[in-house]
Write a protein that holds these residues in place. Structure first.
Motif, PDB file in Angstrom:
ATOM      1  N   ARG A 197     -15.070  64.268   4.889  1.00 30.88           N
ATOM      2  CA  ARG A 197     -13.975  64.886   4.157  1.00 30.88           C
ATOM      3  C   ARG A 197     -12.660  64.908   4.934  1.00 30.88           C
ATOM      4  NH1 ARG A 197     -15.658  67.937  -0.311  1.00 30.88           N
ATOM      5  NH2 ARG A 197     -17.912  68.055  -0.547  1.00 30.88           N
ATOM      6  N   ASP A 198     -12.733  64.882   6.268  1.00 29.81           N
ATOM      7  CA  ASP A 198     -11.503  64.959   7.052  1.00 29.81           C
ATOM      8  C   ASP A 198     -10.920  63.582   7.381  1.00 29.81           C
ATOM      9  OD1 ASP A 198     -13.543  64.255   8.731  1.00 29.81           O
ATOM     10  OD2 ASP A 198     -12.887  65.495  10.410  1.00 29.81           O
ATOM     11  N   VAL A 199     -11.549  62.506   6.886  1.00 31.24           N
ATOM     12  CA  VAL A 199     -11.021  61.159   7.116  1.00 31.24           C
ATOM     13  C   VAL A 199      -9.928  60.874   6.085  1.00 31.24           C
ATOM     14  CG1 VAL A 199     -11.544  58.693   7.015  1.00 31.24           C
ATOM     15  CG2 VAL A 199     -13.102  60.257   8.187  1.00 31.24           C
ATOM     16  N   LEU A 200      -8.789  60.398   6.553  1.00 29.66           N
ATOM     17  CA  LEU A 200      -7.688  60.094   5.652  1.00 29.66           C
ATOM     18  C   LEU A 200      -6.814  58.989   6.233  1.00 29.66           C
ATOM     19  CD1 LEU A 200      -4.927  61.673   6.939  1.00 29.66           C
ATOM     20  CD2 LEU A 200      -6.332  63.619   6.288  1.00 29.66           C
ATOM     21  N   PHE A 201      -5.972  58.421   5.388  1.00 29.28           N
ATOM     22  CA  PHE A 201      -5.024  57.406   5.815  1.00 29.28           C
ATOM     23  C   PHE A 201      -3.690  58.081   6.147  1.00 29.28           C
ATOM     24  CE2 PHE A 201      -8.167  54.710   4.058  1.00 29.28           C
ATOM     25  CZ  PHE A 201      -7.910  53.413   4.461  1.00 29.28           C
ATOM     26  N   SER A 202      -3.088  57.702   7.262  1.00 31.80           N
ATOM     27  CA  SER A 202      -1.806  58.266   7.653  1.00 31.80           C
ATOM     28  C   SER A 202      -0.712  57.752   6.712  1.00 31.80           C
ATOM     29  CB  SER A 202      -1.470  57.869   9.089  1.00 31.80           C
ATOM     30  OG  SER A 202      -1.165  56.486   9.167  1.00 31.80           O
ATOM     31  N   PRO A 203       0.432  58.447   6.631  1.00 29.47           N
ATOM     32  CA  PRO A 203       1.548  57.951   5.801  1.00 29.47           C
ATOM     33  C   PRO A 203       1.966  56.534   6.179  1.00 29.47           C
ATOM     34  CG  PRO A 203       1.945  60.222   6.461  1.00 29.47           C
ATOM     35  CD  PRO A 203       0.737  59.765   7.222  1.00 29.47           C
ATOM     36  N   GLN A 204       1.924  56.221   7.497  1.00 26.51           N
ATOM     37  CA  GLN A 204       2.289  54.870   7.931  1.00 26.51           C
ATOM     38  C   GLN A 204       1.284  53.839   7.418  1.00 26.51           C
ATOM     39  OE1 GLN A 204       1.997  57.501   9.908  1.00 26.51           O
ATOM     40  NE2 GLN A 204       4.065  57.904  10.676  1.00 26.51           N
ATOM     41  N   ALA A 205      -0.003  54.209   7.428  1.00 23.62           N
ATOM     42  CA  ALA A 205      -1.030  53.296   6.929  1.00 23.62           C
ATOM     43  C   ALA A 205      -0.868  53.083   5.421  1.00 23.62           C
ATOM     44  CB  ALA A 205      -2.418  53.845   7.243  1.00 23.62           C
ATOM     45  N   LEU A 206      -0.571  54.154   4.689  1.00 21.55           N
ATOM     46  CA  LEU A 206      -0.344  54.019   3.242  1.00 21.55           C
ATOM     47  C   LEU A 206       0.865  53.135   2.964  1.00 21.55           C
ATOM     48  CD1 LEU A 206      -1.045  57.622   1.897  1.00 21.55           C
ATOM     49  CD2 LEU A 206      -2.395  55.560   1.464  1.00 21.55           C
ATOM     50  N   ALA A 207       1.896  53.241   3.824  1.00 21.83           N
ATOM     51  CA  ALA A 207       3.080  52.394   3.651  1.00 21.83           C
ATOM     52  C   ALA A 207       2.719  50.925   3.798  1.00 21.83           C
ATOM     53  CB  ALA A 207       4.152  52.786   4.668  1.00 21.83           C
ATOM     54  N   ILE A 208       1.824  50.620   4.720  1.00 27.52           N
ATOM     55  CA  ILE A 208       1.367  49.237   4.900  1.00 27.52           C
ATOM     56  C   ILE A 208       0.610  48.772   3.661  1.00 27.52           C
ATOM     57  CG2 ILE A 208      -0.195  47.755   6.213  1.00 27.52           C
ATOM     58  CD1 ILE A 208       0.505  49.401   8.673  1.00 27.52           C
ATOM     59  N   LEU A 209      -0.277  49.617   3.152  1.00 33.20           N
ATOM     60  CA  LEU A 209      -1.046  49.258   1.957  1.00 33.20           C
ATOM     61  C   LEU A 209      -0.126  49.010   0.767  1.00 33.20           C
ATOM     62  CD1 LEU A 209      -4.076  51.743   2.153  1.00 33.20           C
ATOM     63  CD2 LEU A 209      -3.942  49.390   2.979  1.00 33.20           C
ATOM     64  N   GLU A 210       0.937  49.792   0.660  1.00 38.04           N
ATOM     65  CA  GLU A 210       1.865  49.638  -0.456  1.00 38.04           C
ATOM     66  C   GLU A 210       2.754  48.408  -0.284  1.00 38.04           C
ATOM     67  OE1 GLU A 210       3.861  53.375  -0.654  1.00 38.04           O
ATOM     68  OE2 GLU A 210       2.168  54.411  -1.589  1.00 38.04           O
ATOM     69  N   ALA A 211       2.987  47.994   0.965  1.00 35.88           N
ATOM     70  CA  ALA A 211       3.823  46.817   1.217  1.00 35.88           C
ATOM     71  C   ALA A 211       3.032  45.519   1.120  1.00 35.88           C
ATOM     72  CB  ALA A 211       4.463  46.926   2.599  1.00 35.88           C
ATOM     73  N   TYR A 212       1.722  45.598   1.288  1.00 38.69           N
ATOM     74  CA  TYR A 212       0.858  44.411   1.273  1.00 38.69           C
ATOM     75  C   TYR A 212       0.795  43.832  -0.143  1.00 38.69           C
ATOM     76  CZ  TYR A 212      -3.343  41.587   2.187  1.00 38.69           C
ATOM     77  OH  TYR A 212      -4.237  40.565   2.328  1.00 38.69           O
ATOM     78  N   GLN A 213       0.653  42.529  -0.265  1.00 41.36           N
ATOM     79  CA  GLN A 213       0.716  41.863  -1.578  1.00 41.36           C
ATOM     80  C   GLN A 213      -0.609  41.866  -2.341  1.00 41.36           C
ATOM     81  OE1 GLN A 213       3.648  40.443  -3.182  1.00 41.36           O
ATOM     82  NE2 GLN A 213       4.233  42.019  -1.718  1.00 41.36           N
ATOM     83  N   TRP A 214      -1.720  42.136  -1.697  1.00 44.94           N
ATOM     84  CA  TRP A 214      -3.036  42.241  -2.323  1.00 44.94           C
ATOM     85  C   TRP A 214      -3.379  41.038  -3.202  1.00 44.94           C
ATOM     86  CZ3 TRP A 214      -5.856  45.501   0.072  1.00 44.94           C
ATOM     87  CH2 TRP A 214      -5.292  46.671   0.605  1.00 44.94           C
ATOM     88  N   PRO A 215      -3.537  39.853  -2.594  1.00 46.52           N
ATOM     89  CA  PRO A 215      -3.933  38.677  -3.389  1.00 46.52           C
ATOM     90  C   PRO A 215      -5.288  38.843  -4.066  1.00 46.52           C
ATOM     91  CG  PRO A 215      -4.100  38.232  -1.023  1.00 46.52           C
ATOM     92  CD  PRO A 215      -3.370  39.532  -1.178  1.00 46.52           C
ATOM     93  N   GLY A 216      -6.171  39.658  -3.470  1.00 45.54           N
ATOM     94  CA  GLY A 216      -7.483  39.905  -4.073  1.00 45.54           C
ATOM     95  C   GLY A 216      -7.533  41.166  -4.913  1.00 45.54           C
ATOM     96  N   ASN A 217      -6.376  41.820  -5.086  1.00 46.86           N
ATOM     97  CA  ASN A 217      -6.227  42.998  -5.931  1.00 46.86           C
ATOM     98  C   ASN A 217      -7.190  44.134  -5.553  1.00 46.86           C
ATOM     99  OD1 ASN A 217      -4.066  42.332  -7.976  1.00 46.86           O
ATOM    100  ND2 ASN A 217      -5.341  40.506  -8.086  1.00 46.86           N
ATOM    101  N   ILE A 218      -7.721  44.844  -6.546  1.00 47.54           N
ATOM    102  CA  ILE A 218      -8.507  46.046  -6.273  1.00 47.54           C
ATOM    103  C   ILE A 218      -9.798  45.704  -5.538  1.00 47.54           C
ATOM    104  CG2 ILE A 218      -9.749  47.978  -7.344  1.00 47.54           C
ATOM    105  CD1 ILE A 218      -7.652  47.958  -9.540  1.00 47.54           C
TER     106      ILE A 218
END
Length: 446
Positions: free
Chosen positions: A336-357
């Motif tokens: 329950r205490d594992v989470l993504f940092s704001p910086q990590a979320l920023a990377i995920l949002e900037a990534y193009q995700w060619p394989g999508n979900i």
């Protein structure tokens, strides 16, 4: 009553008296004389309510409260203490305590508090069940979305589910086309029937007719007995044809007839079989382009796309990424205490995700397994980016400088374009109030 109350108190006489009073009202009471024993019982019993003293020999009752709320937020906790203060009560309530009772207290006060706590838990449980049922009935269960475009798609899919019309779902690989197809089936009049899913691209061209329509014994080498095709297997339910654009044109002709006439003719048979199915097809190809090039029949396209649904790629709905991250953290049973940092979320949002979900699910699972710390940071995501993290997290400033207003104007224009000039939506994309966006538009003459 069948509710189980875990009572934690190191005062033996008071513990026995409290246990007697609660048991007399029909509660099933389990007692612990220390915080350590109490937490051990909590892990094995999964009680419906925890009542704990603050001053325990080995630990503090507020520590127990914190642990319980971390592991099972829905379980109410009542705090008892002989050393009550307003500050302590506020602290307990801020940590999630249901009630704070100061010793000495009369029997009815505790019993009433226990009854209310258990009633609240029952209501929350009922509400959760109702929410799940609403999601099932409205066709949103299994799809995680926060973006307006996905909510509109789900709304359209929900309305489509009530009909028997054919549906054509298009979108890139990994966007969740089969998940959407299953939601439509689950909420359709044929939900009690089977849903049969086949990948048209995965079946050899020489076998696809037999797979779809069946065959009779002796119709070809290896046909040692009669076999039903997927059309007959799915009768009474839904047939999901994934990668429909990969079918050859001769099979497309037979598929069109099967859909229009609601009957199939097995390979080698002179008899036709009636079928009662709904067709949902999916493709990651541009079928309009395939029609122009002569590889896909126009009449079949229009027969399939009575209700067309397009799932946008993940890179075009980055608002969904935080919700998807939380969904996959739960799916893979991350602590329950594992989470993504704001910086990590920023990377995920900037990534193009060619394989999508599908790709994102694998990335989150990998991060959970290989993480070095409780908080997943940029260093854990180095494997998904093709350029240095600093280029994503920090803008490059040229030697001669750059006007901040130019950057702001550029992003405002891009947000308006993405929102089709809807200013409210653009403001949400920029994470600013609408009136601030209006001010900026006037300021820059946009």
């Amino acid at each position: 009553m069948s509710d189980v109350i875990l009572l934690i108190d190191d005062d033996q006489s008071l513990r026995r008296l409290t246990e007697y009073n609660l048991a007399a009202k029909g509660f099933n009471v389990v007692t612990a004389a220390s915080g350590k024993d109490g937490l051990a019982y909590f892990e094995t019993l999964s009680p419906d309510l925890v009542v704990t003293d603050v001053k325990l020999g080995d630990m503090n009752g507020l520590e127990i409260l914190t642990h319980i709320k971390k592991e099972a937020p829905d379980i109410p906790v009542i705090i008892m203490t002989a050393f009550g203060s307003i500050e302590m009560a506020v602290q307990a309530m801020n940590k999630g305590a249901f009630n704070f009772i100061t010793k000495p207290f009369d029997r009815d006060t505790l019993i009433l508090s226990c009854k209310k706590a258990l009633e609240l838990r029952g209501l929350r449980f009922k509400t959760k069940l109702q929410t799940n049922e609403i999601n099932r009935l409205t066709g949103t269960q299994g799809i995680v979305s926060a973006s307006s475009v996905m909510k509109e798609l789900l709304n359209t899919a929900s309305r489509a589910a009530n009909s028997s019309a054919t549906v054509l779902i298009s979108g890139e690989s990994g966007t969740g086309k089969e998940v959407l197809a299953r939601l439509i089936h689950q909420n359709s009049p044929k939900s009690q029937g089977p849903m049969v899913a086949i990948n048209c691209a995965a079946i050899p061209a020489g076998l696809i007719e037999s797979e779809l329509f069946g065959h009779v014994k002796g119709s070809f080498t290896g046909a040692i007995k009669d076999r039903k095709g997927h059309f007959q297997t799915a009768s009474g339910g839904t047939l999901f044809l994934d990668e429909i654009g990969e079918l050859t044109t001769d099979i497309q002709v037979k598929l069109l007839r099967a859909i229009q006439e609601k009957e199939v003719q097995p390979v080698g048979s002179e008899r036709v079989r009636r079928v009662d199915i709904r067709i949902i097809a999916a493709t990651n190809l541009d079928l309009q382009k395939e029609i122009t090039e002569g590889t896909f029949r126009e009449d079949l396209y229009y027969r399939l796309s009575v209700i067309p649904l397009f799932i946008p790629p993940l890179r075009e709905r980055t608002e969904d990424i935080p919700a998807l991250v939380n969904h996959f953290l739960k799916k893979f049973d991350a602590p329950r205490d594992v989470l993504f940092s704001p910086q990590a979320l920023a990377i995920l949002e900037a990534y193009q995700w060619p394989g999508n979900i599908r790709e994102m699910q694998n990335v989150v699972e990998r991060c959970i397994i290989l993480r070095k710390h409780r908080v997943i940071g940029p260093e854990d995501l180095q494997f998904i980016v093709n350029k240095p993290l600093a280029d994503i997290l920090s803008p490059v400033i040229p030697d001669d400088g750059i006007a901040l207003e130019d950057i702001e104007k550029t992003y405002i224009i891009k947000a308006l374009e993405k929102a089709d000039q809807n200013r409210s939506q653009a403001a949400r994309l920029l994470k600013i109030p609408r009136h601030v966006l209006l001010y900026r538009l006037e300021k820059y003459g946009l």
